[in-house]
Scaffold this motif. Structure first.
Motif, short mmCIF file in Angstrom:
data_model
loop_
_atom_site.label_atom_id
_atom_site.label_comp_id
_atom_site.label_asym_id
_atom_site.label_seq_id
_atom_site.Cartn_x
_atom_site.Cartn_y
_atom_site.Cartn_z
N MET A 192 93.77 -32.21 -31.73
CA MET A 192 93.57 -32.50 -30.15
C MET A 192 92.08 -32.26 -30.07
SD MET A 192 96.84 -30.47 -28.57
CE MET A 192 96.22 -28.83 -29.25
N ASP A 193 91.18 -33.14 -29.94
CA ASP A 193 89.66 -32.95 -30.02
C ASP A 193 88.97 -33.64 -28.98
OD1 ASP A 193 87.41 -31.95 -30.86
OD2 ASP A 193 86.90 -33.49 -32.36
N GLY A 194 87.84 -33.26 -28.34
CA GLY A 194 87.16 -33.89 -27.48
C GLY A 194 87.15 -33.11 -25.92
N ASN A 195 87.73 -32.12 -26.03
CA ASN A 195 87.72 -31.33 -24.51
C ASN A 195 86.25 -31.20 -23.99
OD1 ASN A 195 90.61 -31.15 -24.94
ND2 ASN A 195 90.38 -29.14 -25.22
N GLY A 196 85.53 -30.85 -24.91
CA GLY A 196 84.21 -30.14 -24.47
C GLY A 196 83.19 -31.61 -24.04
N ARG A 197 83.51 -32.59 -24.85
CA ARG A 197 82.75 -33.96 -24.42
C ARG A 197 83.17 -34.74 -23.22
NH1 ARG A 197 83.38 -36.28 -30.25
NH2 ARG A 197 84.65 -34.40 -30.34
N TRP A 198 84.59 -34.54 -23.02
CA TRP A 198 85.12 -34.99 -21.74
C TRP A 198 84.73 -34.45 -20.55
CZ3 TRP A 198 87.97 -32.73 -17.83
CH2 TRP A 198 88.76 -33.49 -17.17
N ALA A 199 84.51 -32.94 -20.72
CA ALA A 199 84.13 -31.99 -19.57
C ALA A 199 82.40 -32.57 -19.31
CB ALA A 199 84.15 -30.69 -19.76
N LYS A 200 81.75 -32.61 -20.44
CA LYS A 200 80.19 -32.91 -20.35
C LYS A 200 80.12 -34.25 -19.45
CE LYS A 200 76.10 -32.65 -23.09
NZ LYS A 200 75.26 -33.42 -24.11
N ALA A 201 80.82 -35.07 -20.13
CA ALA A 201 80.72 -36.45 -19.51
C ALA A 201 80.95 -36.53 -17.94
CB ALA A 201 81.83 -37.60 -20.03
N LYS A 202 81.70 -35.72 -17.36
CA LYS A 202 82.08 -35.55 -15.94
C LYS A 202 81.12 -34.44 -15.45
CE LYS A 202 86.90 -36.54 -15.49
NZ LYS A 202 86.66 -37.85 -15.95
N GLY A 203 80.03 -33.96 -16.10
CA GLY A 203 79.23 -32.80 -15.67
C GLY A 203 79.84 -31.44 -15.21
N LEU A 204 80.78 -31.22 -16.13
CA LEU A 204 81.73 -30.09 -16.05
C LEU A 204 81.67 -29.04 -17.09
CD1 LEU A 204 85.08 -31.67 -14.92
CD2 LEU A 204 83.51 -30.47 -13.37
N PRO A 205 81.78 -27.93 -16.80
CA PRO A 205 81.66 -26.93 -18.17
C PRO A 205 82.68 -27.09 -19.16
CG PRO A 205 82.60 -25.84 -16.34
CD PRO A 205 82.15 -27.10 -15.57
N ARG A 206 82.58 -26.97 -20.24
CA ARG A 206 83.43 -27.16 -21.47
C ARG A 206 84.84 -26.61 -21.19
NH1 ARG A 206 81.92 -28.49 -26.24
NH2 ARG A 206 83.59 -27.34 -27.25
N VAL A 207 84.84 -25.41 -20.48
CA VAL A 207 86.06 -24.82 -20.50
C VAL A 207 87.04 -25.73 -19.48
CG1 VAL A 207 85.58 -22.38 -21.09
CG2 VAL A 207 85.27 -23.26 -18.66
N ALA A 208 86.40 -26.48 -18.56
CA ALA A 208 87.20 -27.43 -17.84
C ALA A 208 87.92 -28.43 -18.54
CB ALA A 208 86.09 -28.01 -16.60
N GLY A 209 87.36 -28.65 -19.73
CA GLY A 209 87.88 -29.62 -20.67
C GLY A 209 89.17 -29.24 -21.23
N HIS A 210 89.18 -27.98 -21.63
CA HIS A 210 90.27 -27.17 -22.02
C HIS A 210 91.49 -27.09 -21.18
CE1 HIS A 210 87.83 -26.65 -25.38
NE2 HIS A 210 87.05 -25.62 -25.00
N ARG A 211 91.03 -26.66 -20.04
CA ARG A 211 92.20 -26.76 -18.90
C ARG A 211 92.93 -28.08 -18.91
NH1 ARG A 211 88.70 -24.24 -15.31
NH2 ARG A 211 88.66 -22.17 -16.45
N ALA A 212 92.02 -29.19 -18.63
CA ALA A 212 92.57 -30.51 -18.68
C ALA A 212 93.58 -30.67 -19.97
CB ALA A 212 91.42 -31.31 -18.25
N GLY A 213 92.99 -30.18 -21.06
CA GLY A 213 93.72 -30.53 -22.23
C GLY A 213 94.97 -29.99 -22.09
#
Ligand code: IPE
Ligand code: IPE
Ligand code: MG
Length: 245
Positions: free
Chosen positions: A24-45
């Motif tokens: 399950m990869d790409g949480n950080g990049r997903w967040a970055k693309a949305k201008g959010l902190p990396r941890v927001a990507g983990h939460r969405a993950g």
């Protein structure tokens, strides 16, 4: 929804993978693309973990192994690691009743003794609580490394030889597998990796020998039921030869 069900019905039941493993990869990049902190990507993950577990149950997959935290992931900033551990703990606590309701049995692979005490506690409780469930086996790779798994197996095997429990001459692939964290499980039939990287990142080095690999450029928080089904349809088109003709 009806159309969705049609899609599931179109799967060839005879050719379903028994065991699916996912990086399950790409949480950080997903967040970055949305201008959010990396941890927001983990939460969405985490939401997508729930969706994929549900879909696996629906389709009738027997084993789902999810790479949630690698031994190498400790290299990340302390704050990010803390959030990941907290999310894991929350996930287990919240999902335990659902797992029992849906017959999901939890298992974990990795150097579990090195996880924070709080995580270990809720992990042990959830494993114990879901032990007798007969549905999907949800196998979480936590503080997991493929190389350390092999080293740990070798150590345990040597100990058994020293104790006289095993003879060196009887060690073959079958006995060796009994010393891996995945003892008793069939190898993954299908490996999915999200976010477009074509590498294994120290995941299930021994067990992936003949797994079919499916990579999507989509980041994990955008992965879901539909893409999972697409991976399964692609898998069913593959011809697995295992070295034969
Ligand atoms: C996967 O997403 C989650 C973990 C490894 C815990 P990443 O955090 O690796 O996201 P990217 O790869 O940096 O985008
Ligand atoms: C693999 O992802 C580990 C997990 C998904 C838990 P990474 O993001 O850690 O892998 P690399 O660094 O891209 O190889
Ligand atoms: Mg990554």
């Amino acid at each position: 929804m009806a159309k969705d069900q049609e899609l599931v019905d179109r799967l060839d039941r005879a050719k379903l993978p028994q065991h699916v493993a996912i990086i399950m990869d790409g949480n950080g990049r997903w967040a970055k693309a949305k201008g959010l902190p990396r941890v927001a990507g983990h939460r969405a993950g985490v939401k997508k973990v729930r969706e994929v577990v549900r879909t696996s149950q629906e389709i009738g997959i027997k084993i789902l192994t999810l790479y949630a935290f690698s031994r190498e992931n400790w290299k990340r900033p302390r704050r990010e690691v803390d959030v990941l551990m907290r999310l894991l703990q929350e996930f287990l606590r919240r999902e335990c009743p659902n797992m029992n309701k849906n017959g999901v049995k939890l298992r974990a692979i990795g150097r579990l003794k090195e996880l924070p005490a709080g995580v270990q506690r809720v992990l042990e409780n959830t494993i114990k609580s879901t032990m007798d469930n007969k549905g999907l086996l949800l196998n979480l790779a936590l503080n997991y490394g493929g190389r350390s798994e092999i080293v740990d197996a070798v150590r345990d095997l040597i100990k058994d030889v020293q104790k006289g429990v095993r003879k060196v001459e009887e060690v073959d692939e079958e006995t060796f597998q009994e010393y891996l964290y995945t003892a008793g499980l069939p190898d993954p039939d299908l490996l999915i990796r999200t976010s477009g990287e074509y590498r294994i990142s120290n995941f299930l080095l021994y067990q992936l020998s003949y797994s079919e690999i499916w990579v999507t450029p989509v980041y994990w928080p955008d992965f879901g039921r539909e893409l999972f089904l697409e991976a399964l349809f692609d898998y069913q088109k593959r011809e697995r030869r295992f070295g034969g003709v």
